[in-house]
Write an enzyme that holds these catalytic residues in place. Sequence first.
Site, PDB file in Angstrom:
ATOM      1  CG  ASP A   7      -1.815   1.179   1.321  1.00 17.29           C
ATOM      2  OD1 ASP A   7      -2.446   1.507   0.308  1.00 17.29           O
ATOM      3  OD2 ASP A   7      -1.899   1.789   2.408  1.00 17.29           O
ATOM      4  CG  ASP A   9      -1.344   7.667   0.860  1.00 16.17           C
ATOM      5  OD1 ASP A   9      -0.240   8.024   0.390  1.00 16.17           O
ATOM      6  OD2 ASP A   9      -2.438   7.969   0.336  1.00 16.17           O
ATOM      7  CG  ASP A  15      -2.709   7.898   5.514  1.00 13.87           C
ATOM      8  OD1 ASP A  15      -3.038   8.703   4.620  1.00 13.87           O
ATOM      9  OD2 ASP A  15      -3.411   6.921   5.820  1.00 13.87           O
ATOM     10  CG  PHE A  19      -7.649  12.602   1.026  1.00 16.73           C
ATOM     11  CD1 PHE A  19      -7.835  11.310   0.568  1.00 16.73           C
ATOM     12  CD2 PHE A  19      -8.703  13.231   1.667  1.00 16.73           C
ATOM     13  CE1 PHE A  19      -9.045  10.660   0.753  1.00 16.73           C
ATOM     14  CE2 PHE A  19      -9.916  12.594   1.857  1.00 16.73           C
ATOM     15  CZ  PHE A  19     -10.095  11.296   1.394  1.00 16.73           C
ATOM     16  CB  THR A  50      -2.335   3.338  -3.464  1.00 17.96           C
ATOM     17  OG1 THR A  50      -2.793   4.390  -2.626  1.00 17.96           O
ATOM     18  CG2 THR A  50      -2.007   3.882  -4.840  1.00 17.96           C
ATOM     19  CD  GLN A  52      -3.792   7.829  -3.738  1.00 16.08           C
ATOM     20  OE1 GLN A  52      -3.917   9.037  -3.583  1.00 16.08           O
ATOM     21  NE2 GLN A  52      -3.196   7.059  -2.815  1.00 16.08           N
ATOM     22  NE  ARG A  57     -12.642  10.894  -0.485  1.00 18.28           N
ATOM     23  CZ  ARG A  57     -13.513  10.563   0.459  1.00 18.28           C
ATOM     24  NH1 ARG A  57     -14.339  11.475   0.925  1.00 18.28           N
ATOM     25  NH2 ARG A  57     -13.560   9.341   0.938  1.00 18.28           N
ATOM     26  CG  HIS A  91     -13.600   4.400  -8.900  1.00 17.13           C
ATOM     27  ND1 HIS A  91     -12.833   3.339  -9.327  1.00 17.13           N
ATOM     28  CD2 HIS A  91     -14.036   5.028 -10.014  1.00 17.13           C
ATOM     29  CE1 HIS A  91     -12.825   3.301 -10.649  1.00 17.13           C
ATOM     30  NE2 HIS A  91     -13.538   4.317 -11.089  1.00 17.13           N
ATOM     31  CB  CYS A  97     -15.130   0.842  -8.651  1.00 18.93           C
ATOM     32  SG  CYS A  97     -14.088   1.075  -7.190  1.00 18.93           S
ATOM     33  CG  ASP A 126      -1.930   2.055   6.562  1.00 22.58           C
ATOM     34  OD1 ASP A 126      -2.336   1.728   5.420  1.00 22.58           O
ATOM     35  OD2 ASP A 126      -2.108   3.192   7.041  1.00 22.58           O
TER      36      ASP A 126
END
Length: 187
Positions: A7, A9, A15, A19, A50, A52, A57, A91, A97, A126
Site C-alpha cells: 500500500d 499511504d 498518511d 489526504f 493504493t 486514491q 472527490r 473512485h 467499483c 496499514d
Amino acid sequence: MKLIILDRDGVINFDSDAFIKSPDEWTPIPGSLQAIARLNQAGYRVVVATNQSGIGRKLFDMATLNAIHHKMHTAAQQVGATIDAVFFCPHMADDSCDCRKPKPGLLQEIARRYDISLKGVHSVGDSLRDLQSGFVMGCIPHLVLTGKGHKTQEKGGLPPGTQVYPDLASMVDKLLGATIADINIAI
C-alpha cells in the site's frame, strides 16, 4: 518472479486524514525507501496498490497524482530503490467499483499484468481493507503499525495469519531474514 505488493499511504509515506493532495505533502516514512531497495537487491519486484479517492472527490487531478508518484519514484531511485508499477483506484467508496480495496480488482489487475498467481505473494498494508484485498487473492498479509496500523490492530478482525510489524523496514528485515544482530555484525 518474486513480487511484493505495498500500500502507499501509511506504508511507504506518512498518511494524512486530509489526504496527500500534492507532491509537497508526500513524505516518506524513515527507512521505507531503503527497505524497498533491500527488496530489490533480494530480487523482488515491488508494486504499489493504493486507493486514491482524492481524485473522485476532486481534491486533486491525475496530473497531480502523477506528480506525487514521480516524487515517490525519484526519492526511491535516490536510495537505489525501484518501484516497478503503481496500481490505483480513483473512485470513492460509494462508487461501487471493483478496484477499490477491500475489493480485489487492483490485485486482480496486478495478477493479469504480471501473468502470475498472487498465492503466496506478500502484501503489506496499514488498514484492514489492504489486508482483505490481498487475502482473498491468496496473498500473505502483513500489517505495519505506521499510518492507520495501530487503529487497525486495535479493531481486530485481521485475516488469519496476518503478521504485524512496527514499519515496512522491520517487515523487510524479517522477510529477508535479517536480525538486529546480523545488521550490527555487518556494520
